[in-house]
Design a protein around this motif. Structure first.
Motif, mmCIF file in Angstrom:
data_model
loop_
_atom_site.group_PDB
_atom_site.id
_atom_site.type_symbol
_atom_site.label_atom_id
_atom_site.label_comp_id
_atom_site.label_asym_id
_atom_site.label_seq_id
_atom_site.Cartn_x
_atom_site.Cartn_y
_atom_site.Cartn_z
ATOM 1 N N SER A 119 -8.073 8.343 5.319
ATOM 2 C CA SER A 119 -9.520 8.125 5.455
ATOM 3 C C SER A 119 -10.186 9.332 6.116
ATOM 4 O O SER A 119 -11.325 9.662 5.835
ATOM 5 C CB SER A 119 -9.798 6.856 6.235
ATOM 6 O OG SER A 119 -9.317 6.999 7.554
ATOM 7 N N GLY A 171 -6.681 -3.862 -6.069
ATOM 8 C CA GLY A 171 -6.075 -5.023 -5.429
ATOM 9 C C GLY A 171 -5.577 -5.977 -6.501
ATOM 10 O O GLY A 171 -4.459 -6.459 -6.462
ATOM 11 N N TYR A 198 4.291 7.232 -7.355
ATOM 12 C CA TYR A 198 4.353 5.859 -6.872
ATOM 13 C C TYR A 198 5.386 5.043 -7.648
ATOM 14 O O TYR A 198 6.113 4.222 -7.081
ATOM 15 C CB TYR A 198 2.977 5.194 -6.982
ATOM 16 C CG TYR A 198 2.979 3.794 -6.429
ATOM 17 C CD1 TYR A 198 2.906 2.698 -7.273
ATOM 18 C CD2 TYR A 198 3.092 3.570 -5.059
ATOM 19 C CE1 TYR A 198 2.934 1.411 -6.771
ATOM 20 C CE2 TYR A 198 3.119 2.300 -4.550
ATOM 21 C CZ TYR A 198 3.039 1.214 -5.404
ATOM 22 O OH TYR A 198 3.077 -0.047 -4.892
ATOM 23 N N ARG A 214 -2.805 3.562 -3.123
ATOM 24 C CA ARG A 214 -4.065 2.904 -3.498
ATOM 25 C C ARG A 214 -5.265 3.788 -3.198
ATOM 26 O O ARG A 214 -6.165 3.937 -4.017
ATOM 27 C CB ARG A 214 -4.223 1.594 -2.739
ATOM 28 C CG ARG A 214 -3.360 0.490 -3.288
ATOM 29 C CD ARG A 214 -3.808 -0.816 -2.706
ATOM 30 N NE ARG A 214 -2.843 -1.861 -3.011
ATOM 31 C CZ ARG A 214 -3.067 -3.142 -2.776
ATOM 32 N NH1 ARG A 214 -4.209 -3.523 -2.218
ATOM 33 N NH2 ARG A 214 -2.165 -4.040 -3.079
ATOM 34 N N LYS A 215 -5.218 4.395 -2.016
ATOM 35 C CA LYS A 215 -6.342 5.245 -1.645
ATOM 36 C C LYS A 215 -6.459 6.440 -2.585
ATOM 37 O O LYS A 215 -7.533 6.748 -3.103
ATOM 38 C CB LYS A 215 -6.169 5.752 -0.208
ATOM 39 C CG LYS A 215 -6.601 4.722 0.818
ATOM 40 C CD LYS A 215 -6.304 5.217 2.230
ATOM 41 C CE LYS A 215 -6.552 4.124 3.252
ATOM 42 N NZ LYS A 215 -5.976 4.480 4.559
ATOM 43 N N ARG A 258 2.421 2.212 -0.396
ATOM 44 C CA ARG A 258 1.475 1.503 -1.248
ATOM 45 C C ARG A 258 0.031 1.778 -0.836
ATOM 46 O O ARG A 258 -0.823 2.048 -1.667
ATOM 47 C CB ARG A 258 1.753 -0.011 -1.221
ATOM 48 C CG ARG A 258 0.894 -0.765 -2.238
ATOM 49 C CD ARG A 258 1.263 -2.238 -2.316
ATOM 50 N NE ARG A 258 1.188 -2.847 -1.003
ATOM 51 C CZ ARG A 258 2.140 -3.575 -0.462
ATOM 52 N NH1 ARG A 258 3.246 -3.802 -1.119
ATOM 53 N NH2 ARG A 258 1.996 -4.098 0.734
ATOM 54 N N SER A 259 -0.220 1.733 0.458
ATOM 55 C CA SER A 259 -1.627 1.891 0.845
ATOM 56 C C SER A 259 -2.088 3.319 0.593
ATOM 57 O O SER A 259 -3.221 3.556 0.189
ATOM 58 C CB SER A 259 -1.826 1.455 2.300
ATOM 59 O OG SER A 259 -1.390 2.459 3.167
ATOM 60 N N SER A 260 -1.172 4.271 0.761
ATOM 61 C CA SER A 260 -1.531 5.644 0.489
ATOM 62 C C SER A 260 -1.810 5.827 -1.008
ATOM 63 O O SER A 260 -2.784 6.482 -1.408
ATOM 64 C CB SER A 260 -0.399 6.559 0.940
ATOM 65 O OG SER A 260 -0.747 7.883 0.728
ATOM 66 N N SER A 300 -11.562 -0.531 -5.606
ATOM 67 C CA SER A 300 -10.506 -0.995 -4.717
ATOM 68 C C SER A 300 -10.197 -2.458 -5.006
ATOM 69 O O SER A 300 -9.060 -2.886 -4.962
ATOM 70 C CB SER A 300 -10.909 -0.789 -3.257
ATOM 71 O OG SER A 300 -11.314 -1.996 -2.677
ATOM 72 N N ASP A 308 4.964 -0.308 2.634
ATOM 73 C CA ASP A 308 3.538 -0.564 2.845
ATOM 74 C C ASP A 308 2.758 0.728 2.984
ATOM 75 O O ASP A 308 1.654 0.862 2.442
ATOM 76 C CB ASP A 308 3.330 -1.426 4.088
ATOM 77 C CG ASP A 308 3.682 -2.881 3.819
ATOM 78 O OD1 ASP A 308 3.832 -3.642 4.790
ATOM 79 O OD2 ASP A 308 3.801 -3.240 2.629
ATOM 80 N N GLU A 309 3.322 1.674 3.704
ATOM 81 C CA GLU A 309 2.644 2.969 3.858
ATOM 82 C C GLU A 309 2.477 3.653 2.508
ATOM 83 O O GLU A 309 1.411 4.194 2.201
ATOM 84 C CB GLU A 309 3.444 3.876 4.806
ATOM 85 C CG GLU A 309 3.327 3.458 6.274
ATOM 86 C CD GLU A 309 4.341 4.169 7.174
ATOM 87 O OE1 GLU A 309 5.380 4.638 6.664
ATOM 88 O OE2 GLU A 309 4.079 4.250 8.383
#
Ligand SMILES: [Zn+2]
Ligand SMILES: [Zn+2]
Length: 388
Positions: free
Chosen positions: A96, A120, A59, A31-32, A27-29, A116, A24-25
């Motif tokens: 962020s 998604g 990724y 995406r940003k 992936r979210s990193s 974003s 999850d970390e």
């Protein structure tokens, strides 16, 4: 990715996560970062695309459990220069803060918001279609084989060369030349489909640019010309059980195409053709044979030698007074049954009449006719024909 790539590139650093980061970390990193560096959002920064590619490549490796493991192993084995987590930002790295996207602005860039959403969609799509992570059962494969009569009766071990769809071996399914990575399709923004407005309703079709993949490849893998798909050919050996009959389709569990991402293998179906035998036939688990006998053998009785499937003849007693077409059962000389026991052989007698007679035979038969003049084989036939 080559080992050289693995050693030279610090994917954790590229994504700004620690070596122990969770999926999850990561992936979210990603995406940003992808949002920030997406070429569409950075039209005046020519380096954005390179950064975007680098991020995508990182990724691609770190999001895939197997490839991440491979990468970690390569680096821990050879990567003297590699220091896990060394100063590149621990797991708690807050993107962020750096990119100013956090609580900073209620009026945050609308463009960024849109992207974003798009991202998604991209990842939702990817996980739905199973490209990225979901395990998938391998496809069923059908093949065929021709057996001779005895192989079909007793069972036989055959090898089959099977070809099935598989991720391209060279690029591991990315479709991109080794060392490069696919990027999000700009036409459909990674969704894999495009909507055509037909006034009143819209039609969703697979994207014409990426053929529904959501990703495009700038530098295609030469092996698969960018499709990411390949063929895998394997040879397997499998036992075809005894007792199969012509046209039967048998299922061999889990011998089909291998599953993806740890999914189970598909099944193998084999359509069996069985060649006719000049002497033997099949009736279920039983082997059939027609054995000619002479008129005296049928009338007087005899011992006759009858061939069997195993090659060793058996002696069968023809009972006196045997009629043409009478069938006897010889136990245990048939086809192998599913449970390993052996079926029977059904012996059918066919009374043969000599086509030419010598004088002695003719004289003997004339005598025989006189001696049996009160025997009428057609006794009552006409009466039966009129009745009923
Ligand atoms: Zn390829
Ligand atoms: Zn597309």
């Amino acid at each position: 990715m080559s080992t050289k790539d693995y050693l030279e590139k610090d994917y954790y650093k590229v994504l700004g996560v620690s070596k122990t980061a969770t999926k999850d970390e990561i992936r979210s990193s990603y995406r940003k970062l992808a949002r920030e560096n997406h070429p569409d959002a950075n039209r005046d920064d020519p380096k954005a695309e390179d950064r975007f590619k680098e991020i995508s490549e990182a990724y691609n490796v770190l999001s895939d459990e197997n490839r991440r493991k491979e990468y970690d192993e390569a680096r821990s084995m050879f990567g003297g220069s590699y220091r896990p987590g060394g100063g590149t930002g621990p797991g708690g790295f807050d993107m962020s803060d750096i990119f100013g996207q956090g609580g900073g602005g209620g009026g945050g860039a609308p463009g960024g918001e849109r992207l974003s959403d798009i991202f998604g969609g991209l990842f939702g799509n990817r996980s739905r279609s199973g490209q990225a992570t979901r395990s998938r059962r391998g496809a069923d494969i059908e093949t065929e084989t021709t057996l001779n009569f005895r192989e079909a009766a007793d069972g036989v071990t055959r090898s089959f060369q099977l070809t099935s769809e598989a991720p391209c071996v060279t690029c591991k399914g990315t479709g991109a030349r080794v060392g490069s990575a696919p990027r999000m399709c700009p036409k459909c923004s990674g969704t894999g489909h495009e909507n055509t407005n037909l006034g009143g309703f819209s039609l969703s079709e697979p994207c014409s640019e990426c053929k529904g993949r959501g990703l495009v490849v700038d530098d295609p893998c030469p092996t698969c010309t960018g499709s990411g798909r390949g063929k895998s050919t394997r040879t397997i050996q499998t036992r075809i059980p005894g007792g199969v009959s012509d046209g039967q389709r048998i299922r061999i569990k889990a011998k089909g195409a291998p599953g993806e991402n740890g999914g189970p293998a598909g099944d193998l179906y084999i359509v069996v053709h069985v060649k006719d035998h000049p002497v033997f036939g099949r009736n279920g688990d039983n082997v059939t044979i027609t054995v000619p006998v002479s008129f005296p053998e049928a009338a007087l009785g005899a011992d006759v030698r009858v061939p069997t499937l195993s090659g060793f003849p058996v002696t069968v007693k023809v009972p006196p007074g045997t009629q043409n077409g009478r069938t006897l059962r010889v136990r245990g000389k048939g086809a192998t049954r599913k449970d390993g026991t052996i079926g029977d052989m059904l012996v059918t007698f066919e009374v043969k009449v000599p086509q030419a007679l010598n004088d002695d035979a003719r004289e003997a038969l004339e005598k025989f006719r006189a001696a049996t003049s009160d025997y009428d084989p057609r006794d009552g036939l006409e009466a039966r024909a009129k009745g009923a």
